[in-house]
Write a protein that holds these residues in place. Sequence first.
Motif, PDB file in Angstrom:
ATOM      1  N   HIS A 395      28.630  39.995  39.838  1.00 23.31           N
ATOM      2  CA  HIS A 395      28.526  40.127  41.280  1.00 23.31           C
ATOM      3  C   HIS A 395      29.542  41.160  41.754  1.00 23.31           C
ATOM      4  CE1 HIS A 395      25.864  36.691  42.063  1.00 23.31           C
ATOM      5  NE2 HIS A 395      26.465  36.124  41.036  1.00 23.31           N
ATOM      6  N   ARG A 396      29.469  41.478  43.024  1.00 26.04           N
ATOM      7  CA  ARG A 396      30.453  42.393  43.583  1.00 26.04           C
ATOM      8  C   ARG A 396      31.846  41.785  43.479  1.00 26.04           C
ATOM      9  NH1 ARG A 396      30.592  44.214  49.868  1.00 26.04           N
ATOM     10  NH2 ARG A 396      32.295  42.711  49.873  1.00 26.04           N
ATOM     11  N   LYS A 397      31.922  40.475  43.685  1.00 29.22           N
ATOM     12  CA  LYS A 397      33.178  39.744  43.540  1.00 29.22           C
ATOM     13  C   LYS A 397      33.258  39.203  42.120  1.00 29.22           C
ATOM     14  CE  LYS A 397      35.807  35.912  45.610  1.00 29.22           C
ATOM     15  NZ  LYS A 397      35.787  34.873  46.677  1.00 29.22           N
ATOM     16  N   VAL A 398      34.293  39.590  41.375  1.00 28.19           N
ATOM     17  CA  VAL A 398      34.412  39.246  39.958  1.00 28.19           C
ATOM     18  C   VAL A 398      35.672  38.412  39.741  1.00 28.19           C
ATOM     19  CG1 VAL A 398      34.646  40.145  37.618  1.00 28.19           C
ATOM     20  CG2 VAL A 398      33.218  41.351  39.287  1.00 28.19           C
ATOM     21  N   TYR A 404      40.872  37.411  41.396  1.00 29.87           N
ATOM     22  CA  TYR A 404      39.563  38.072  41.457  1.00 29.87           C
ATOM     23  C   TYR A 404      39.708  39.436  42.120  1.00 29.87           C
ATOM     24  CZ  TYR A 404      39.316  36.752  46.448  1.00 29.87           C
ATOM     25  OH  TYR A 404      39.562  36.609  47.791  1.00 29.87           O
ATOM     26  N   TYR A 405      38.646  40.241  41.939  1.00 29.36           N
ATOM     27  CA  TYR A 405      38.573  41.487  42.692  1.00 29.36           C
ATOM     28  C   TYR A 405      37.187  41.618  43.316  1.00 29.36           C
ATOM     29  CZ  TYR A 405      36.074  43.723  38.746  1.00 29.36           C
ATOM     30  OH  TYR A 405      35.157  44.058  37.773  1.00 29.36           O
ATOM     31  N   ASP A 406      37.128  42.322  44.428  1.00 26.24           N
ATOM     32  CA  ASP A 406      35.878  42.535  45.171  1.00 26.24           C
ATOM     33  C   ASP A 406      35.691  44.037  45.326  1.00 26.24           C
ATOM     34  OD1 ASP A 406      33.683  42.500  46.787  1.00 26.24           O
ATOM     35  OD2 ASP A 406      34.600  41.394  48.433  1.00 26.24           O
ATOM     36  N   SER A 407      34.606  44.569  44.776  1.00 28.41           N
ATOM     37  CA  SER A 407      34.333  46.011  44.872  1.00 28.41           C
ATOM     38  C   SER A 407      33.787  46.327  46.256  1.00 28.41           C
ATOM     39  CB  SER A 407      33.333  46.432  43.788  1.00 28.41           C
ATOM     40  OG  SER A 407      33.866  46.233  42.507  1.00 28.41           O
ATOM     41  N   ILE A 408      34.642  46.886  47.090  1.00 23.67           N
ATOM     42  CA  ILE A 408      34.293  47.127  48.489  1.00 23.67           C
ATOM     43  C   ILE A 408      33.407  48.349  48.668  1.00 23.67           C
ATOM     44  CG2 ILE A 408      35.235  47.607  50.780  1.00 23.67           C
ATOM     45  CD1 ILE A 408      37.796  46.166  49.870  1.00 23.67           C
ATOM     46  N   ASP A 409      33.736  49.422  47.952  1.00 27.43           N
ATOM     47  CA  ASP A 409      32.985  50.676  48.128  1.00 27.43           C
ATOM     48  C   ASP A 409      33.092  51.494  46.847  1.00 27.43           C
ATOM     49  OD1 ASP A 409      31.439  52.604  49.293  1.00 27.43           O
ATOM     50  OD2 ASP A 409      33.003  53.394  50.622  1.00 27.43           O
ATOM     51  N   LYS A 410      32.102  52.371  46.644  1.00 25.98           N
ATOM     52  CA  LYS A 410      32.094  53.195  45.442  1.00 25.98           C
ATOM     53  C   LYS A 410      31.314  54.467  45.714  1.00 25.98           C
ATOM     54  CE  LYS A 410      31.150  52.964  40.463  1.00 25.98           C
ATOM     55  NZ  LYS A 410      30.644  52.118  39.362  1.00 25.98           N
ATOM     56  N   GLY A 411      31.806  55.564  45.198  1.00 25.44           N
ATOM     57  CA  GLY A 411      31.118  56.839  45.343  1.00 25.44           C
ATOM     58  C   GLY A 411      31.428  57.729  44.157  1.00 25.44           C
ATOM     59  N   ASP A 412      31.090  58.999  44.298  1.00 31.63           N
ATOM     60  CA  ASP A 412      31.361  59.946  43.229  1.00 31.63           C
ATOM     61  C   ASP A 412      32.869  60.144  43.066  1.00 31.63           C
ATOM     62  OD1 ASP A 412      30.895  61.840  41.264  1.00 31.63           O
ATOM     63  OD2 ASP A 412      30.869  63.498  42.700  1.00 31.63           O
ATOM     64  N   GLN A 415      36.489  54.631  43.800  1.00 31.38           N
ATOM     65  CA  GLN A 415      36.079  53.238  43.967  1.00 31.38           C
ATOM     66  C   GLN A 415      37.186  52.495  44.701  1.00 31.38           C
ATOM     67  OE1 GLN A 415      33.880  49.841  41.355  1.00 31.38           O
ATOM     68  NE2 GLN A 415      35.485  50.951  40.293  1.00 31.38           N
ATOM     69  N   VAL A 416      36.797  51.597  45.620  1.00 25.09           N
ATOM     70  CA  VAL A 416      37.762  50.826  46.400  1.00 25.09           C
ATOM     71  C   VAL A 416      37.562  49.344  46.084  1.00 25.09           C
ATOM     72  CG1 VAL A 416      38.642  50.266  48.701  1.00 25.09           C
ATOM     73  CG2 VAL A 416      37.677  52.546  48.242  1.00 25.09           C
ATOM     74  N   LYS A 417      38.659  48.667  45.740  1.00 25.84           N
ATOM     75  CA  LYS A 417      38.609  47.234  45.434  1.00 25.84           C
ATOM     76  C   LYS A 417      39.631  46.469  46.264  1.00 25.84           C
ATOM     77  CE  LYS A 417      37.247  47.535  40.526  1.00 25.84           C
ATOM     78  NZ  LYS A 417      37.658  47.195  39.137  1.00 25.84           N
ATOM     79  N   ARG A 418      39.264  45.230  46.599  1.00 27.91           N
ATOM     80  CA  ARG A 418      40.239  44.285  47.154  1.00 27.91           C
ATOM     81  C   ARG A 418      40.623  43.357  46.010  1.00 27.91           C
ATOM     82  NH1 ARG A 418      40.197  39.182  50.100  1.00 27.91           N
ATOM     83  NH2 ARG A 418      37.933  39.065  49.803  1.00 27.91           N
ATOM     84  N   ILE A 419      41.887  43.326  45.657  1.00 23.48           N
ATOM     85  CA  ILE A 419      42.365  42.545  44.520  1.00 23.48           C
ATOM     86  C   ILE A 419      43.234  41.397  45.029  1.00 23.48           C
ATOM     87  CG2 ILE A 419      43.796  42.588  42.438  1.00 23.48           C
ATOM     88  CD1 ILE A 419      43.006  45.488  42.048  1.00 23.48           C
ATOM     89  N   VAL A 420      42.932  40.181  44.573  1.00 25.48           N
ATOM     90  CA  VAL A 420      43.706  38.996  44.957  1.00 25.48           C
ATOM     91  C   VAL A 420      44.284  38.384  43.681  1.00 25.48           C
ATOM     92  CG1 VAL A 420      43.663  36.716  46.020  1.00 25.48           C
ATOM     93  CG2 VAL A 420      42.301  38.584  46.997  1.00 25.48           C
ATOM     94  N   VAL A 421      45.608  38.269  43.633  1.00 25.97           N
ATOM     95  CA  VAL A 421      46.317  37.735  42.467  1.00 25.97           C
ATOM     96  C   VAL A 421      46.911  36.376  42.839  1.00 25.97           C
ATOM     97  CG1 VAL A 421      48.082  38.162  40.720  1.00 25.97           C
ATOM     98  CG2 VAL A 421      46.877  40.101  41.789  1.00 25.97           C
ATOM     99  N   ASN A 422      46.614  35.357  42.048  1.00 26.51           N
ATOM    100  CA  ASN A 422      47.100  34.008  42.326  1.00 26.51           C
ATOM    101  C   ASN A 422      48.623  33.934  42.221  1.00 26.51           C
ATOM    102  OD1 ASN A 422      44.455  33.040  42.606  1.00 26.51           O
ATOM    103  ND2 ASN A 422      44.295  32.648  40.416  1.00 26.51           N
ATOM    104  N   PRO A 423      49.254  33.000  42.934  1.00 22.64           N
ATOM    105  CA  PRO A 423      50.712  32.850  42.843  1.00 22.64           C
ATOM    106  C   PRO A 423      51.159  32.623  41.395  1.00 22.64           C
ATOM    107  CG  PRO A 423      49.856  31.592  44.691  1.00 22.64           C
ATOM    108  CD  PRO A 423      48.658  32.094  43.932  1.00 22.64           C
ATOM    109  N   GLY A 424      52.160  33.385  40.962  1.00 26.01           N
ATOM    110  CA  GLY A 424      52.684  33.260  39.613  1.00 26.01           C
ATOM    111  C   GLY A 424      51.876  33.964  38.545  1.00 26.01           C
TER     112      GLY A 424
END
Length: 507
Positions: A395-398, A404-412, A415-424
């Motif tokens: 999925h877009r959210k992996v 996890y990361y979410d692929s927000i946008d992509k082009g030539d 690529q733009v991702k939103r990355i969320v890292v759990n505490p610790g």
Amino acid sequence: MTESSELPVVHNPLSIDVPSDVSLKVHSVILAGGSGTRLWPVSRKECPKQLIALMGEESLLQSTVQRLDGFKSHYELASQTIVVCNEEHRFTTAEQLRATGKTYSLVLEPVARNTAPALTAAAFSVIAADGDGIMVAMPADHAFRDVASFQSAVGVGVLHAANGHLVTLGVVPTSPETGYGYIRLGQPLGADGRADIRWLDGFVEKPSSDVAKRYVESNEYCWNSGIFIVRASVWLKAVKQCQPEIYKACEVAHARGISDGIFFRLNYDAFSSSPSDSIDYSVMEKIGKHESVCRGVVVPIEAGWSDLGSWDSLWQLMPKDKDKNVGQGGPVMFEGATSTFVHSGGRFVACVGTRDLVVVETDDAILVADKASVQDVKKIVGRVQGEHSGLMVNHRKVHRPWGYYDSIDKGDRFQVKRIVVNPGAKLSLQMHHHRAEHWIVVRGTAHVTRGDESFMMSENESTYIPLGVRHRLENPGRIPLEIIEVQSGSYLGEDDIVRFDDTYGRG
């Protein structure tokens, strides 16, 4: 186990003999290696249907793991659940099991080899842990409306399995379904006072509609639930007799397996050498020729079972409005619609005047199908695999073990991702050959390793990771770390990564 003088009243609804070996335990064995392609676009290679919450807050795996909670039997229920899953899904599977509060053992298949090798590997684990035990083997992606009736049928099956039989639960059919395999019933056992418990006479493939109708009218067939109850020692004897190549491969794979924290990794070379075969084909269809090993017994069950093999089967199980519509997930609105199923991944979906339709919305794909044709989703999946293979994998959210990361946008070349890292948690120390990265912290605190440097970043601060430089992102805080990552370069694939150190054992 308590002393024999303190044993509770035996829960034995049958008049059959109960083996005196009360040291046997009942082991819940979950087979979690399915792919669920007919539930695309929600079910995908790296996030198959058993890991998805399709019927509430819990995933199908979590519901299955808890299905024997409160189970009463002459035999003690083992405290540890055995889950056999593909190595690719190990972290998500472990996280979901952890959320249930269960004690578990994760047996990792290095390659997919179907249900017979999976159950054989589980049997070797039971033998290694307890010497023997009664396995209740359940697919991780099925559903039951009536758990009490399910447990009652399992209780009956456990007693027959303790006596050395290979038991399968046969679902009493409610309609001539063509999407299920069927079990042909043999003669009644007779000795236990229940004429509905029968010897197994054989398995038959998914029939045509006319044949399915004859099966149901004859009352001599059940749907094949894929649930089996058998002593670990009996299963291994049956596999050794019927499929010696599977037995040998799994014996070596387990003997050469490695315990890795919460995981038990089967040996790759040995397990890969095993034939790929199902429990039905490899053993159940052949044990009649090897009655010296065991015999097959069918225990009927009426508990609102479904294998959730299609979107239509999910519609059948879900509560409906007065027009037989089901709206699931994000905001869904019906106007003049009847018998329509909608699964929304988050966007608003409106259906006007639709009839017998399935609509499934995700971030990157939408499925629209006539309910009568949902079994043919696998045909379009084959085409998607050939022409848009990425839509079959993730999925877009992996999800990753660190967050996890979410692929927000992509082009030539970007690529733009939103990355969320759990505490610790922290990502691997890594490097890329073909891309550079820009990181902007939007929430939390980041600890960054970049080459020989090591520094902290707070909200609204940013940094640049040049191509070819070793780097690592960590979250030392108590709240999730959220960053926006902008990748730029000639190649942006996930396989452009060289790991030098990884907390999660990824090569």
